[in-house]
Design a protein around this motif. Structure first.
Motif, PDB file in Angstrom:
ATOM      1  N   GLN A   1       0.826  -1.336  -0.045  1.00  9.04           N
ATOM      2  CA  GLN A   1       0.035   0.145  -0.042  1.00  9.04           C
ATOM      3  C   GLN A   1       0.716   1.197  -0.149  1.00  9.04           C
ATOM      4  O   GLN A   1       0.302   2.304  -0.700  1.00  9.04           O
ATOM      5  N   GLU A   2       1.993   1.284   0.608  1.00  3.08           N
ATOM      6  CA  GLU A   2       2.726   2.513   0.798  1.00  3.08           C
ATOM      7  C   GLU A   2       3.190   2.647  -0.813  1.00  3.08           C
ATOM      8  O   GLU A   2       3.536   3.907  -1.028  1.00  3.08           O
ATOM      9  N   PHE A   3       3.858   1.778  -1.470  1.00  3.36           N
ATOM     10  CA  PHE A   3       4.284   1.924  -2.749  1.00  3.36           C
ATOM     11  C   PHE A   3       3.429   1.930  -4.130  1.00  3.36           C
ATOM     12  O   PHE A   3       3.803   1.994  -4.943  1.00  3.36           O
ATOM     13  N   ALA A   4       2.123   1.732  -3.555  1.00  3.58           N
ATOM     14  CA  ALA A   4       1.005   1.515  -4.735  1.00  3.58           C
ATOM     15  C   ALA A   4       0.761   3.043  -5.276  1.00  3.58           C
ATOM     16  O   ALA A   4       0.912   4.035  -4.476  1.00  3.58           O
ATOM     17  N   PRO A   5       0.695   3.277  -6.470  1.00  7.58           N
ATOM     18  CA  PRO A   5       0.335   4.600  -7.101  1.00  7.58           C
ATOM     19  C   PRO A   5      -1.084   5.208  -6.296  1.00  7.58           C
ATOM     20  O   PRO A   5      -1.866   4.525  -6.451  1.00  7.58           O
ATOM     21  N   PRO A   6      -1.121   6.449  -6.178  1.00  6.02           N
ATOM     22  CA  PRO A   6      -1.788   7.013  -5.317  1.00  6.02           C
ATOM     23  C   PRO A   6      -3.301   7.070  -6.385  1.00  6.02           C
ATOM     24  O   PRO A   6      -3.117   7.121  -7.520  1.00  6.02           O
ATOM     25  N   HIS A   7      -4.533   7.488  -5.709  1.00  6.82           N
ATOM     26  CA  HIS A   7      -5.639   7.427  -6.634  1.00  6.82           C
ATOM     27  C   HIS A   7      -5.651   8.902  -7.362  1.00  6.82           C
ATOM     28  O   HIS A   7      -5.163   9.740  -6.808  1.00  6.82           O
ATOM     29  N   THR A   8      -6.318   8.923  -8.573  1.00 11.36           N
ATOM     30  CA  THR A   8      -6.475   9.940  -9.299  1.00 11.36           C
ATOM     31  C   THR A   8      -7.363  10.837  -8.749  1.00 11.36           C
ATOM     32  O   THR A   8      -8.472  10.613  -8.381  1.00 11.36           O
ATOM     33  N   PRO A   9      -7.190  12.178  -8.195  1.00  9.42           N
ATOM     34  CA  PRO A   9      -7.902  13.052  -7.587  1.00  9.42           C
ATOM     35  C   PRO A   9      -9.023  13.785  -8.457  1.00  9.42           C
ATOM     36  O   PRO A   9      -8.620  14.067  -9.650  1.00  9.42           O
ATOM     37  N   GLY A  10      -9.914  13.992  -8.295  1.00  6.59           N
ATOM     38  CA  GLY A  10     -11.052  14.841  -8.974  1.00  6.59           C
ATOM     39  C   GLY A  10     -11.787  14.110  -9.921  1.00  6.59           C
ATOM     40  O   GLY A  10     -12.580  14.737 -10.789  1.00  6.59           O
ATOM     41  N   MET A  11     -11.943  12.766  -9.650  1.00  6.50           N
ATOM     42  CA  MET A  11     -12.772  11.827 -10.647  1.00  6.50           C
ATOM     43  C   MET A  11     -14.231  12.236 -10.265  1.00  6.50           C
ATOM     44  O   MET A  11     -14.991  12.206 -11.465  1.00  6.50           O
ATOM     45  N   LEU A  12     -14.844  12.160  -9.141  1.00  9.37           N
ATOM     46  CA  LEU A  12     -16.137  12.663  -9.048  1.00  9.37           C
ATOM     47  C   LEU A  12     -16.392  13.997  -9.465  1.00  9.37           C
ATOM     48  O   LEU A  12     -17.567  14.109 -10.287  1.00  9.37           O
ATOM     49  N   ARG A  13     -15.643  15.152  -9.260  1.00  8.76           N
ATOM     50  CA  ARG A  13     -15.996  16.428 -10.025  1.00  8.76           C
ATOM     51  C   ARG A  13     -16.000  16.307 -11.437  1.00  8.76           C
ATOM     52  O   ARG A  13     -16.793  16.791 -12.202  1.00  8.76           O
ATOM     53  N   ALA A  14     -15.008  15.538 -12.104  1.00  3.25           N
ATOM     54  CA  ALA A  14     -14.908  15.586 -13.428  1.00  3.25           C
ATOM     55  C   ALA A  14     -16.185  14.848 -13.973  1.00  3.25           C
ATOM     56  O   ALA A  14     -16.843  15.319 -15.107  1.00  3.25           O
ATOM     57  N   LEU A  15     -16.768  13.652 -13.392  1.00  3.60           N
ATOM     58  CA  LEU A  15     -17.934  13.167 -13.736  1.00  3.60           C
ATOM     59  C   LEU A  15     -19.139  13.889 -13.773  1.00  3.60           C
ATOM     60  O   LEU A  15     -19.882  13.911 -14.720  1.00  3.60           O
ATOM     61  N   VAL A  16     -19.124  14.923 -12.634  1.00  4.24           N
ATOM     62  CA  VAL A  16     -20.356  15.882 -12.424  1.00  4.24           C
ATOM     63  C   VAL A  16     -20.434  16.512 -13.631  1.00  4.24           C
ATOM     64  O   VAL A  16     -21.421  17.075 -14.151  1.00  4.24           O
ATOM     65  N   MET A  17     -19.161  17.271 -14.038  1.00  7.57           N
ATOM     66  CA  MET A  17     -18.954  18.346 -14.907  1.00  7.57           C
ATOM     67  C   MET A  17     -19.591  17.738 -16.171  1.00  7.57           C
ATOM     68  O   MET A  17     -20.265  18.397 -17.020  1.00  7.57           O
ATOM     69  N   ALA A  18     -19.030  16.584 -16.577  1.00 10.64           N
ATOM     70  CA  ALA A  18     -19.358  15.896 -17.915  1.00 10.64           C
ATOM     71  C   ALA A  18     -20.880  15.816 -18.194  1.00 10.64           C
ATOM     72  O   ALA A  18     -21.326  15.993 -18.996  1.00 10.64           O
ATOM     73  N   LEU A  19     -21.561  15.164 -16.757  1.00  7.95           N
ATOM     74  CA  LEU A  19     -23.139  15.098 -16.954  1.00  7.95           C
ATOM     75  C   LEU A  19     -23.791  16.429 -17.208  1.00  7.95           C
ATOM     76  O   LEU A  19     -24.452  16.243 -17.988  1.00  7.95           O
ATOM     77  N   VAL A  20     -23.221  17.466 -16.532  1.00  5.28           N
ATOM     78  CA  VAL A  20     -24.030  18.769 -16.770  1.00  5.28           C
ATOM     79  C   VAL A  20     -23.646  19.114 -18.008  1.00  5.28           C
ATOM     80  O   VAL A  20     -24.712  19.835 -18.735  1.00  5.28           O
ATOM     81  N   ALA A  21     -22.568  19.158 -18.626  1.00  4.29           N
ATOM     82  CA  ALA A  21     -22.284  19.644 -20.120  1.00  4.29           C
ATOM     83  C   ALA A  21     -22.962  18.712 -21.106  1.00  4.29           C
ATOM     84  O   ALA A  21     -23.744  19.553 -21.916  1.00  4.29           O
TER      85      ALA A  21
END
Length: 335
Positions: A8-28
């Motif tokens: 877990q320490e050396f695993a790549p971090p999660h991509t931030p802002g995925m939920l925000r990007a999904l909401v913006m795409a739905l609104v557009a």
């Protein structure tokens, strides 16, 4: 550290802002669908019809005058009946004007307006697509940067771990070398001490053996000038012989000689001196080589002869123990 925590320490971090990007795409997408729906509905509407109407009064009427000032009351006079008001005729009914058919110019203007609106919508859609593409590219770049940062962090952590392991190995190797050097030095000291002790013990054994040998020789030869109950022709000076009898050496020789097995060529007259301890019945209890001849084969043959003999004859019932037996090719028992 456990293996799960390390992963877990050396695993790549999660991509931030995925939920925000999904909401913006739905609104557009919802805004795009709404704009398209409005455009389609606008095309179905007909141009509104305009109607004009003017209303005129049938009979002109003037405004009523202001009320006269109040006068003192007069005697009551019966009022005359008021005249009946003339009925006002109903206003004329105006028929709504029929809508005029759109002219070719209006149709052309409407089509031009529709074309411009469609072009604007197309441009807006293209701009939205370009913006979405740029946002996607930006997200991809951010994701690549994050993955690269995570990979660099993992590489750095692995390098630090390898360096730590290398330092630990070097430390263990140095400690092992120091421990081995100390053990070697301790062994050398112990070996030197054991060697000195063995040399000292060998000197003491040699001294004690020589003393026993000299005592046995003295017993066998007697004291010069002694007289007594010795054998005729004896040269002793004691009143009684204190050593082995005159024929005892021959009896020892007769007991040991048949057990000597030696087939090599003998050069010189090597002598092997062996000290034996006897029981009361003459059985050999133990043996010890106190002086070697320098010929290993002859020394082995002498020891084997003592082992095979097992028992020595008594000297008129007496037992001489310990006793030194000198074994040589020319004489088996000697001084």
């Amino acid at each position: 550290m456990p293996a799960a925590d390390t992963r877990q320490e050396f695993a790549p971090p999660h991509t931030p802002g995925m939920l925000r990007a999904l909401v913006m795409a739905l609104v557009a997408h919802a805004a795009l669908v709404a704009v398209l729906a409005i455009g389609v509905a606008w095309k179905r509407e007909l141009p509104p019809a305009t109607v004009e109407a003017e209303l005129w009064s049938a009979i002109p009427q003037e405004a009523a005058p202001p009320p006269p000032p109040e006068e003192p009351p007069e005697p009551e006079v019966e009022p005359e009946p008021a005249p009946k008001p003339t009925p006002t005729p109903p206003p004329p009914v105006v028929k709504p004007a029929e809508p005029e058919a759109p002219s070719k110019a209006d149709i052309a203007l409407a089509k031009e307006k529709e074309r411009r609106i469609a072009e604007e919508k197309q441009k807006e859609l293209q701009a939205q697509k370009a913006e979405a593409r740029k946002a996607q590219e930006k997200r991809e770049l951010e994701k690549q940067a994050q993955e690269k940062a995570a990979k660099d962090k993992q590489d750095k952590a692995r390098a630090q771990l390898r360096e730590k392991e290398q330092l630990e190995k070097e430390k263990l190797a140095k400690e092992k070398a120091a421990r081995e050097a100390k053990e070697k030095a301790d062994k050398a000291k112990l070996a030197d001490a054991a060697k000195l002790k063995a040399q000292k013990a060998a000197k003491e054994d040699a001294k004690r053996t020589e003393e026993l040998r000299q005592q046995q020789i003295a017993r066998m030869t007697g004291l010069a000038g002694a007289s007594g109950s010795g054998a005729p022709g004896s040269t002793g000076t004691a009143a009684k012989s204190s050593g082995p009898g005159a024929n005892y050496s021959g009896r020892i020789q007769a007991a040991v000689k048949p057990n000597i097995t030696f087939t090599d060529t003998i050069v010189g007259n090597p002598k092997t001196e062996i000290e034996v301890s006897l029981s009361a019945s003459g059985e050999i209890l133990s043996k010890r080589v106190i002086k070697r001849s320098g010929n290993k084969a002859w020394d082995d043959a002498a020891e084997n002869a003592i082992d095979k003999t097992r028992k020595l004859p008594l000297d008129d019932g007496k037992v001489w123990s310990p006793m030194i037996i000198v074994i040589s090719p020319q004489t088996l028992v000697g001084p």
